[in-house]
Enzyme design. Sequence first.
Site, PDB file in Angstrom:
ATOM      1  N   GLY A 181       0.832  -1.196   0.000  1.00 47.78           N
ATOM      2  CA  GLY A 181       0.000   0.000   0.000  1.00 47.78           C
ATOM      3  C   GLY A 181       0.860   1.236   0.000  1.00 47.78           C
ATOM      4  N   GLN A 213       2.720  10.015   1.360  1.00 45.08           N
ATOM      5  CA  GLN A 213       4.019   9.337   1.318  1.00 45.08           C
ATOM      6  C   GLN A 213       4.831   9.705   0.078  1.00 45.08           C
ATOM      7  OE1 GLN A 213       2.215   5.265   2.232  1.00 45.08           O
ATOM      8  NE2 GLN A 213       4.189   5.130   3.256  1.00 45.08           N
ATOM      9  N   CYS A 228       5.814  -0.175   7.179  1.00 46.24           N
ATOM     10  CA  CYS A 228       5.434   0.994   6.394  1.00 46.24           C
ATOM     11  C   CYS A 228       6.626   1.410   5.536  1.00 46.24           C
ATOM     12  CB  CYS A 228       5.040   2.134   7.344  1.00 46.24           C
ATOM     13  SG  CYS A 228       4.583   3.660   6.511  1.00 46.24           S
ATOM     14  N   LEU A 229       6.363   1.715   4.285  1.00 51.07           N
ATOM     15  CA  LEU A 229       7.459   2.104   3.390  1.00 51.07           C
ATOM     16  C   LEU A 229       8.126   3.398   3.842  1.00 51.07           C
ATOM     17  CD1 LEU A 229       5.946   1.220  -0.107  1.00 51.07           C
ATOM     18  CD2 LEU A 229       7.634  -0.072   1.219  1.00 51.07           C
ATOM     19  N   HIS A 246      -4.468   0.965   7.294  1.00 51.77           N
ATOM     20  CA  HIS A 246      -3.150   1.591   7.425  1.00 51.77           C
ATOM     21  C   HIS A 246      -3.046   2.790   6.479  1.00 51.77           C
ATOM     22  CE1 HIS A 246       1.445   1.195   7.725  1.00 51.77           C
ATOM     23  NE2 HIS A 246       1.266   2.039   6.720  1.00 51.77           N
ATOM     24  N   GLU A 247      -3.503   2.618   5.242  1.00 49.29           N
ATOM     25  CA  GLU A 247      -3.386   3.707   4.258  1.00 49.29           C
ATOM     26  C   GLU A 247      -4.345   4.856   4.582  1.00 49.29           C
ATOM     27  OE1 GLU A 247      -0.804   3.629   2.595  1.00 49.29           O
ATOM     28  OE2 GLU A 247      -0.423   1.511   2.972  1.00 49.29           O
ATOM     29  N   HIS A 255      -2.884   7.094   7.059  1.00 51.96           N
ATOM     30  CA  HIS A 255      -1.904   8.046   6.510  1.00 51.96           C
ATOM     31  C   HIS A 255      -2.567   9.359   6.104  1.00 51.96           C
ATOM     32  CE1 HIS A 255       2.051   6.211   6.298  1.00 51.96           C
ATOM     33  NE2 HIS A 255       1.573   5.094   5.786  1.00 51.96           N
TER      34      HIS A 255
HETATM   35 CO    CO Z   1       2.518   3.288   5.715  1.00 45.70          CO
END
Ligand code: CO
Length: 144
Positions: free
Chosen positions: A46, A51, A88-89, A130-131, A134
Amino acid sequence: MAIRNIVKYGDDTLRKVCRTQLTFDPHLHQILDDMAETMYAAEGVGLAAPQVGILRRFCIVDVGDGLIELINPVLLESDGEQTGEEGCLSIPDKYATVTRPLNVKVRAQDRFGNSFEVSATELKARAILHEIDHLDGVLYIDRV
Ligand code: CO
């Protein structure tokens, strides 16, 4: 398409509340295409607009069953509970155990502005939640 730079933990961008996406034009499509390329290159499941430095309410998810694009997503229902590892990226090479709802139902718009609903469970539900977090400046580490 192009791979975009992923904003990393510590950058204020990740803590902002994103604004509604109002246009569904080629510019949005370009960003979404770039986000997909960026997510796949980083082997993530995701990625949310903040991000890649864009403070608008949209994100993408692909847990292996196909790409979904969620523009202005709204959580309609959630139930159950699951506990598992999450990463998380924007926080490279770190993982922690997070408890979230097991099942979710979300309403969103597609890249053309059409409204749709998606139901998800397990990893897909976790990734969607999760997204969406963000988009409100919330990171999984806040939920550990
Ligand atoms: Co994330």
